[in-house]
Design a protein around this motif. Structure first.
Motif, mmCIF file in Angstrom:
data_model
loop_
_atom_site.group_PDB
_atom_site.id
_atom_site.type_symbol
_atom_site.label_atom_id
_atom_site.label_comp_id
_atom_site.label_asym_id
_atom_site.label_seq_id
_atom_site.Cartn_x
_atom_site.Cartn_y
_atom_site.Cartn_z
ATOM 1 N N GLY A 172 29.221 -22.989 3.375
ATOM 2 C CA GLY A 172 27.972 -23.659 3.718
ATOM 3 C C GLY A 172 28.180 -24.690 4.795
ATOM 4 O O GLY A 172 29.049 -24.546 5.673
ATOM 5 N N PHE A 173 27.387 -25.754 4.704
ATOM 6 C CA PHE A 173 27.372 -26.763 5.763
ATOM 7 C C PHE A 173 27.225 -28.157 5.169
ATOM 8 O O PHE A 173 26.684 -28.336 4.081
ATOM 9 C CB PHE A 173 26.195 -26.512 6.731
ATOM 10 C CG PHE A 173 26.223 -25.168 7.389
ATOM 11 C CD1 PHE A 173 26.948 -24.967 8.553
ATOM 12 C CD2 PHE A 173 25.536 -24.097 6.834
ATOM 13 C CE1 PHE A 173 26.985 -23.728 9.162
ATOM 14 C CE2 PHE A 173 25.563 -22.849 7.432
ATOM 15 C CZ PHE A 173 26.299 -22.669 8.599
ATOM 16 N N LEU A 174 27.705 -29.130 5.917
ATOM 17 C CA LEU A 174 27.330 -30.526 5.734
ATOM 18 C C LEU A 174 26.268 -30.792 6.792
ATOM 19 O O LEU A 174 26.577 -30.832 7.981
ATOM 20 C CB LEU A 174 28.544 -31.444 5.915
ATOM 21 C CG LEU A 174 29.790 -31.106 5.093
ATOM 22 C CD1 LEU A 174 30.940 -32.039 5.460
ATOM 23 C CD2 LEU A 174 29.501 -31.149 3.601
ATOM 24 N N ARG A 175 25.031 -30.936 6.353
ATOM 25 C CA ARG A 175 23.921 -31.037 7.313
ATOM 26 C C ARG A 175 23.583 -32.501 7.567
ATOM 27 O O ARG A 175 23.230 -33.249 6.658
ATOM 28 C CB ARG A 175 22.674 -30.311 6.796
ATOM 29 C CG ARG A 175 21.568 -30.205 7.861
ATOM 30 C CD ARG A 175 20.323 -29.520 7.327
ATOM 31 N NE ARG A 175 19.623 -30.366 6.370
ATOM 32 C CZ ARG A 175 18.764 -31.331 6.708
ATOM 33 N NH1 ARG A 175 18.514 -31.597 7.984
ATOM 34 N NH2 ARG A 175 18.167 -32.048 5.773
ATOM 35 N N LEU A 176 23.722 -32.887 8.834
ATOM 36 C CA LEU A 176 23.428 -34.253 9.257
ATOM 37 C C LEU A 176 22.215 -34.249 10.176
ATOM 38 O O LEU A 176 22.279 -33.698 11.283
ATOM 39 C CB LEU A 176 24.638 -34.845 9.995
ATOM 40 C CG LEU A 176 24.432 -36.188 10.710
ATOM 41 C CD1 LEU A 176 23.965 -37.273 9.749
ATOM 42 C CD2 LEU A 176 25.713 -36.607 11.420
ATOM 43 N N PRO A 177 21.085 -34.808 9.762
ATOM 44 C CA PRO A 177 19.924 -34.866 10.658
ATOM 45 C C PRO A 177 20.275 -35.587 11.961
ATOM 46 O O PRO A 177 20.903 -36.644 11.950
ATOM 47 C CB PRO A 177 18.902 -35.662 9.848
ATOM 48 C CG PRO A 177 19.292 -35.456 8.426
ATOM 49 C CD PRO A 177 20.793 -35.395 8.441
ATOM 50 N N TYR A 178 19.862 -34.988 13.066
ATOM 51 C CA TYR A 178 20.143 -35.558 14.387
ATOM 52 C C TYR A 178 18.981 -35.224 15.309
ATOM 53 O O TYR A 178 18.865 -34.108 15.815
ATOM 54 C CB TYR A 178 21.473 -35.017 14.938
ATOM 55 C CG TYR A 178 21.724 -35.361 16.378
ATOM 56 C CD1 TYR A 178 21.543 -36.665 16.856
ATOM 57 C CD2 TYR A 178 22.146 -34.389 17.277
ATOM 58 C CE1 TYR A 178 21.766 -36.980 18.185
ATOM 59 C CE2 TYR A 178 22.386 -34.691 18.607
ATOM 60 C CZ TYR A 178 22.192 -35.992 19.058
ATOM 61 O OH TYR A 178 22.406 -36.299 20.374
#
Length: 330
Positions: free
Chosen positions: A20-26
């Protein structure tokens, strides 16, 4: 302190294999509600230690990402006792750009700890590792190499620590990694480093320098792949026996290991990696490039030993590290 803005798409407590992912809003010009999506794999099976494996702390260092992307696709839950968390490219924006630091905020991940949940992208990622991933880990392996500006003998390393039991466990894993060289490593400036915060949390931490020049070789990538497998086996996380290899131990005892350029110009190396040098030997010459007929600046070794690292590009700037000399430990 506010919560991290990063949300994982994996469950670190769940059994089995998850990608999966580590999702960081940007939010940015081309994507108002965009995200930085950092790939992550978690492999968990029953009880046992947790290993946190990271590459791409600096984005122009490739052995770690090669070994970890490969491990992420091949590691099976039934071969694991405990948990393996794999993040092949910590500073994902820097990795995609092929640069040491992030193209978004110029953040050097390995000088950004403990990070901040309300900072720019790089300290936000550091904060997530500091407060979420490192507390999960018993063992941390963070891959490095020289990037575009340095070249190293291929070594695995750990630091001299005040906690001698923690230090001994770390050096045991360095030996298990099985690189051609093993280093008792000295940092020029340990403030803000991933290494430092992991060690302060009591983690068994090891790292590498596996080459340089902004690329990988078949040899350096192979060392990384064999090394991470050996570490997991030595820790009792992965089934199988550690692959026996010969290693030579090196020591960086003090600041005399390092030599720096006091002026810029064209660099002529006079020794190659692995060559023996003596205190006072001229290890490189730096030629001024503004005009001909000017004598070069001589850069001298400050101790006896072997050349363990060197400046890589043909041009050097004032203040650049030119060479690193290490002792061979009998």
């Amino acid at each position: 302190m506010r919560a991290s803005p990063i949300s994982p798409t994996v469950d670190f407590s769940a059994e089995g294999v998850q990608h999966g992912f580590l999702r960081l809003p940007y939010s940015r010009d081309d994507s108002a509600w965009g995200s930085v999506m950092i790939p992550v794999t978690v492999v968990k099976n029953g009880e046992g230690p947790t290993a946190l494996l990271t590459g791409g702390n600096h984005g122009d260092e490739y052995e770690g990402p090669i070994a970890l992307f490969d491990l992420a696709r091949t590691l099976k839950a039934e071969d694991v006792s405990g948990c393996v968390i794999i993040v092949p490219a910590m500073n994902y924006p820097a990795f995609l750009a092929g640069t040491r630091t992030s193209p978004i905020d110029k953040g050097n991940m390995n000088r950004s700890f403990p990070g901040a949940p309300d900072g720019t992208v790089t300290p936000k990622i550091a904060d997530y590792f500091q407060r979420t991933l490192l507390p999960l880990a018993d063992i941390v392996l963070d891959f490095h190499s020289g990037g575009k500006t340095l070249d190293f003998l291929p070594f695995c390393a750990a630091h001299i620590l005040s906690d001698k039991a923690q230090e001994a466990k770390s050096f045991d894993l360095v030996s298990a990694f099985g690189a051609p060289w093993s280093m008792k490593m000295l940092e020029i400036d340990a403030v803000g480093m991933y290494d430092t915060v992991a060690e302060e949390m009591g983690k068994v931490f090891i790292t590498t320098e596996l080459g340089g020049g902004g690329t990988a070789t078949a040899k350096s990538a192979g060392i990384a792949k064999t090394g991470v497998s050996n570490v997991l086996k030595a820790a009792g996380i992965l089934k199988g026996s550690v692959e026996a290899t010969d290693t030579t131990w090196l020591d960086m005892p003090d600041g005399n290991c390092f030599s720096f350029a006091e002026d810029g110009g064209l660099i002529e190396p006079l020794y190659d990696l692995g060559d023996r040098v003596k205190n006072g030997d001229v290890v490189a010459r730096i030629y001024p490039v503004g005009r001909t007929g000017v004598a070069p600046l001589e850069v001298k070794a400050k101790m006896d030993g072997i050349l363990a690292a060197r400046h890589f590009p043909g041009l050097v700037k004032s203040g650049d590290c030119v060479s690193v000399v290490a002792d061979i430990v009998d």
